[in-house]
Design an enzyme around this catalytic site. Sequence first.
Site, PDB file in Angstrom:
ATOM      1  CE1 TYR A 111       0.269  -5.934  16.986  1.00  0.00           C
ATOM      2  CE2 TYR A 111       2.417  -6.365  17.959  1.00  0.00           C
ATOM      3  CZ  TYR A 111       1.044  -6.312  18.076  1.00  0.00           C
ATOM      4  OH  TYR A 111       0.435  -6.616  19.265  1.00  0.00           O
ATOM      5  NE  ARG A 142      -1.962  -5.496   2.510  1.00  0.00           N
ATOM      6  CZ  ARG A 142      -2.772  -6.516   2.753  1.00  0.00           C
ATOM      7  NH1 ARG A 142      -2.701  -7.157   3.902  1.00  0.00           N
ATOM      8  NH2 ARG A 142      -3.655  -6.906   1.845  1.00  0.00           N
ATOM      9  CE  LYS A 165       3.098  -2.387  -4.088  1.00  0.00           C
ATOM     10  NZ  LYS A 165       2.770  -3.807  -3.807  1.00  0.00           N
ATOM     11  CB  ILE A 207       4.327  -3.337  -7.670  1.00  0.00           C
ATOM     12  CG1 ILE A 207       5.790  -3.104  -8.071  1.00  0.00           C
ATOM     13  CG2 ILE A 207       4.133  -4.776  -7.167  1.00  0.00           C
ATOM     14  CD1 ILE A 207       6.792  -3.239  -6.934  1.00  0.00           C
TER      15      ILE A 207
END
Length: 289
Positions: A111, A142, A165, A207
């Site tokens: 954000y 994201r 990751k 993952i």
Amino acid sequence: MIQERLKGTGVALVTPFTKDLAVDYSGLTKLLDFVLDGGVDYIVINGTTAESVTTTAEEKKQILQTIKQHVNGRVPLVYGLGGNNTQQLVDSFATTDLNGIDAILSVSPYYNKPSQQGIYQHYVAVAEASPVPIILYNVPGRTGSNITADTTLKLAAHPNIIGIKEASGNVEQCISIAKHKPADFMLISGDDMLTVPLISFGGVGVISVLANAFPEKFSNMTRNALNGDYKKAGELLYDFIDINPLMYEEGNPVGVKVLLERFGVCEVAVRLPLVEASAGLKDRLFKLL
């Protein structure tokens, strides 16, 4: 060395809920048995797939305790702990029970879209505060910002940062990391469908979301790739090509919970702002099965 134990398939575990949206601890232990019997190599707790943004602090503690007790040391445990308030995240290490946790998966600040220097300083502060090793988590879709290869490689020099990751979908960036990283720094796929390609040039595993529903098949795919049998790994990968996009079409873990309910593992329930899968999505998933 923990890096050796975190090779292969880590499952980004969902959080089962009852129909009235309470945490389903019975469903959680059932899910743990399902993925462990399927042969996954480690468990990732409290990640995006776990709907961690809508579980309370008390629920997080109880979920963690339940998993630690049920797994009982059978496989390594990675705990998701990230945020966009660096000081608050640093302070959280004092109040989180990390006994029995092998590593922290920490998402890049979301954000506020920091600069690369801001991302670097954030992770250094987190790594200095953490009593267990840190795995970086890059997911620009994201967070709104990318951890560049250069920043990743700078952070790889920190003794308490052991891997990343990578869910940027940028294969060229991943190749650059693989080429220049220290030998013991782990490149982990954060995209199920890129697992085999990433392993081919230096990745150590994944993952995974799909491993919740298909732990045996997905673990076998990853294992074959790590063993250099890309023909067999590719054949298994092809089986997921149609179902993978449906995992995310209405939000994660909406799709995979449909599969888990179909397999009798746990309910399909998710918490707002996510909503249960539409009839159309369920129908397409069931046809693919």
